[in-house]
Design a protein around this motif. Sequence first.
Motif, mmCIF file in Angstrom:
data_model
loop_
_atom_site.group_PDB
_atom_site.id
_atom_site.type_symbol
_atom_site.label_atom_id
_atom_site.label_comp_id
_atom_site.label_asym_id
_atom_site.label_seq_id
_atom_site.Cartn_x
_atom_site.Cartn_y
_atom_site.Cartn_z
ATOM 1 N N HIS A 124 26.601 -38.632 -54.389
ATOM 2 C CA HIS A 124 25.921 -37.491 -53.804
ATOM 3 C C HIS A 124 25.604 -36.472 -54.893
ATOM 4 C CE1 HIS A 124 26.268 -38.588 -49.607
ATOM 5 N NE2 HIS A 124 27.432 -39.129 -49.932
ATOM 6 N N ILE A 125 24.347 -36.006 -54.916
ATOM 7 C CA ILE A 125 23.936 -34.970 -55.856
ATOM 8 C C ILE A 125 23.477 -33.757 -55.061
ATOM 9 C CG2 ILE A 125 23.324 -36.603 -57.666
ATOM 10 C CD1 ILE A 125 20.395 -36.196 -56.891
ATOM 11 N N SER A 126 23.330 -32.645 -55.714
ATOM 12 C CA SER A 126 23.012 -31.397 -55.022
ATOM 13 C C SER A 126 21.513 -31.135 -55.030
ATOM 14 C CB SER A 126 23.752 -30.234 -55.682
ATOM 15 O OG SER A 126 23.340 -30.126 -57.028
ATOM 16 N N ALA A 127 20.800 -31.860 -54.192
ATOM 17 C CA ALA A 127 19.362 -31.644 -54.065
ATOM 18 C C ALA A 127 19.121 -30.508 -53.074
ATOM 19 C CB ALA A 127 18.677 -32.913 -53.575
ATOM 20 N N ASN A 128 18.291 -29.542 -53.431
ATOM 21 C CA ASN A 128 18.013 -28.422 -52.540
ATOM 22 C C ASN A 128 17.217 -28.865 -51.311
ATOM 23 O OD1 ASN A 128 19.274 -26.658 -54.262
ATOM 24 N ND2 ASN A 128 17.396 -26.168 -55.358
ATOM 25 N N PHE A 129 16.245 -29.736 -51.505
ATOM 26 C CA PHE A 129 15.420 -30.265 -50.420
ATOM 27 C C PHE A 129 15.571 -31.784 -50.458
ATOM 28 C CE2 PHE A 129 13.405 -26.318 -51.862
ATOM 29 C CZ PHE A 129 13.497 -25.589 -50.692
ATOM 30 N N PRO A 130 16.571 -32.325 -49.775
ATOM 31 C CA PRO A 130 16.956 -33.715 -50.017
ATOM 32 C C PRO A 130 16.099 -34.782 -49.358
ATOM 33 C CG PRO A 130 18.429 -32.716 -48.433
ATOM 34 C CD PRO A 130 17.508 -31.638 -48.908
ATOM 35 N N TYR A 131 15.240 -34.447 -48.410
ATOM 36 C CA TYR A 131 14.503 -35.477 -47.690
ATOM 37 C C TYR A 131 13.055 -35.515 -48.139
ATOM 38 C CZ TYR A 131 18.695 -35.217 -44.995
ATOM 39 O OH TYR A 131 20.012 -35.210 -44.639
ATOM 40 N N LYS A 132 12.657 -36.685 -48.656
ATOM 41 C CA LYS A 132 11.281 -36.886 -49.113
ATOM 42 C C LYS A 132 10.485 -37.428 -47.935
ATOM 43 C CE LYS A 132 8.731 -39.265 -52.744
ATOM 44 N NZ LYS A 132 8.863 -40.159 -53.898
ATOM 45 N N ILE A 133 9.507 -36.643 -47.479
ATOM 46 C CA ILE A 133 8.702 -36.980 -46.314
ATOM 47 C C ILE A 133 7.291 -37.336 -46.772
ATOM 48 C CG2 ILE A 133 7.919 -36.200 -44.044
ATOM 49 C CD1 ILE A 133 10.903 -35.985 -44.227
ATOM 50 N N GLU A 134 6.763 -38.448 -46.255
ATOM 51 C CA GLU A 134 5.403 -38.874 -46.568
ATOM 52 C C GLU A 134 4.482 -38.458 -45.423
ATOM 53 O OE1 GLU A 134 3.209 -42.971 -47.843
ATOM 54 O OE2 GLU A 134 4.531 -43.029 -46.108
ATOM 55 N N PHE A 135 3.407 -37.768 -45.767
ATOM 56 C CA PHE A 135 2.395 -37.359 -44.799
ATOM 57 C C PHE A 135 1.100 -38.084 -45.125
ATOM 58 C CE2 PHE A 135 5.300 -33.781 -45.128
ATOM 59 C CZ PHE A 135 5.547 -33.478 -43.794
ATOM 60 N N VAL A 136 0.378 -38.525 -44.089
ATOM 61 C CA VAL A 136 -0.954 -39.117 -44.251
ATOM 62 C C VAL A 136 -1.858 -38.332 -43.306
ATOM 63 C CG1 VAL A 136 -2.357 -41.197 -44.094
ATOM 64 C CG2 VAL A 136 0.037 -41.358 -44.788
ATOM 65 N N GLU A 137 -2.662 -37.438 -43.870
ATOM 66 C CA GLU A 137 -3.476 -36.514 -43.067
ATOM 67 C C GLU A 137 -4.882 -36.427 -43.644
ATOM 68 O OE1 GLU A 137 -2.459 -34.619 -40.406
ATOM 69 O OE2 GLU A 137 -0.429 -35.441 -40.461
ATOM 70 N N LYS A 138 -5.833 -36.133 -42.788
ATOM 71 C CA LYS A 138 -7.171 -35.767 -43.251
ATOM 72 C C LYS A 138 -7.115 -34.296 -43.611
ATOM 73 C CE LYS A 138 -10.342 -38.886 -41.052
ATOM 74 N NZ LYS A 138 -11.529 -38.991 -40.217
ATOM 75 N N LEU A 139 -7.523 -33.988 -44.829
ATOM 76 C CA LEU A 139 -7.476 -32.614 -45.296
ATOM 77 C C LEU A 139 -8.873 -32.098 -45.554
ATOM 78 C CD1 LEU A 139 -4.495 -32.857 -47.809
ATOM 79 C CD2 LEU A 139 -4.456 -32.059 -45.455
ATOM 80 N N GLU A 140 -9.097 -30.852 -45.182
ATOM 81 C CA GLU A 140 -10.389 -30.212 -45.408
ATOM 82 C C GLU A 140 -10.604 -30.061 -46.911
ATOM 83 O OE1 GLU A 140 -12.364 -25.947 -44.377
ATOM 84 O OE2 GLU A 140 -11.076 -26.864 -42.872
ATOM 85 N N GLY A 141 -11.755 -30.474 -47.380
ATOM 86 C CA GLY A 141 -12.065 -30.387 -48.804
ATOM 87 C C GLY A 141 -11.792 -31.673 -49.558
ATOM 88 N N ARG A 142 -11.257 -32.697 -48.885
ATOM 89 C CA ARG A 142 -10.949 -33.959 -49.552
ATOM 90 C C ARG A 142 -11.732 -35.127 -48.981
ATOM 91 N NH1 ARG A 142 -6.278 -34.699 -52.884
ATOM 92 N NH2 ARG A 142 -7.144 -36.778 -52.914
ATOM 93 N N GLY A 143 -12.738 -34.871 -48.172
ATOM 94 C CA GLY A 143 -13.561 -35.948 -47.636
ATOM 95 C C GLY A 143 -13.035 -36.465 -46.319
ATOM 96 N N ASP A 144 -13.569 -37.644 -45.901
ATOM 97 C CA ASP A 144 -13.218 -38.216 -44.602
ATOM 98 C C ASP A 144 -11.967 -39.093 -44.644
ATOM 99 O OD1 ASP A 144 -15.371 -36.974 -43.436
ATOM 100 O OD2 ASP A 144 -16.731 -38.669 -43.802
#
Length: 162
Positions: A124-144
């Motif tokens: 165990h290490i002391s990670a401040n934000f320990p959970y890596k979350i993957e998002f797959v989203e359409k973002l404005e300014g990045r195309g379709d």
Amino acid sequence: MTSPAVFSTAPAINSPLSTVNNRLISSISSASASDHCPTGRIAKNKRSNLVQRIKSSASESMATVDSRNSAPASEEEENPVKIGARVRVKVPLTVYHIPRVPEVELNGKEGRIKENVAVWRGKHISANFPYKIEFVEKLEGRGDAPVKFFAHLKEDEFDYID
């Protein structure tokens, strides 16, 4: 008239009263030319003897601790977070690390847990934000096409959907 006094604070390297480290140094420095191979290195049998002497003198002065028995039985018992679980961000959270997009609000967005970075090589290490979350989203300014990006979150910043 005063008599000369001789004080010695440490034994010489080649003296018989030298410490373990000095004995190792003197044994290394006293290797003869016949002990060396043509490339200038100590011959294999002499080197292995030297390594054995170093290991034996180190084991005399050091205690070893076996950390394999002190490790938890399994990560799942301590960590109820399931890798691959679907989550939804429940707090107002803005990220600025996605290329060609000035900022992205994550509140209400859904993603998947990819990794728990608080456990590294079984420790165990002391990670401040320990959970890596993957998002797959359409973002404005990045195309379709949908954009895949990651964010590190704390456990109280998301809810489980599944």
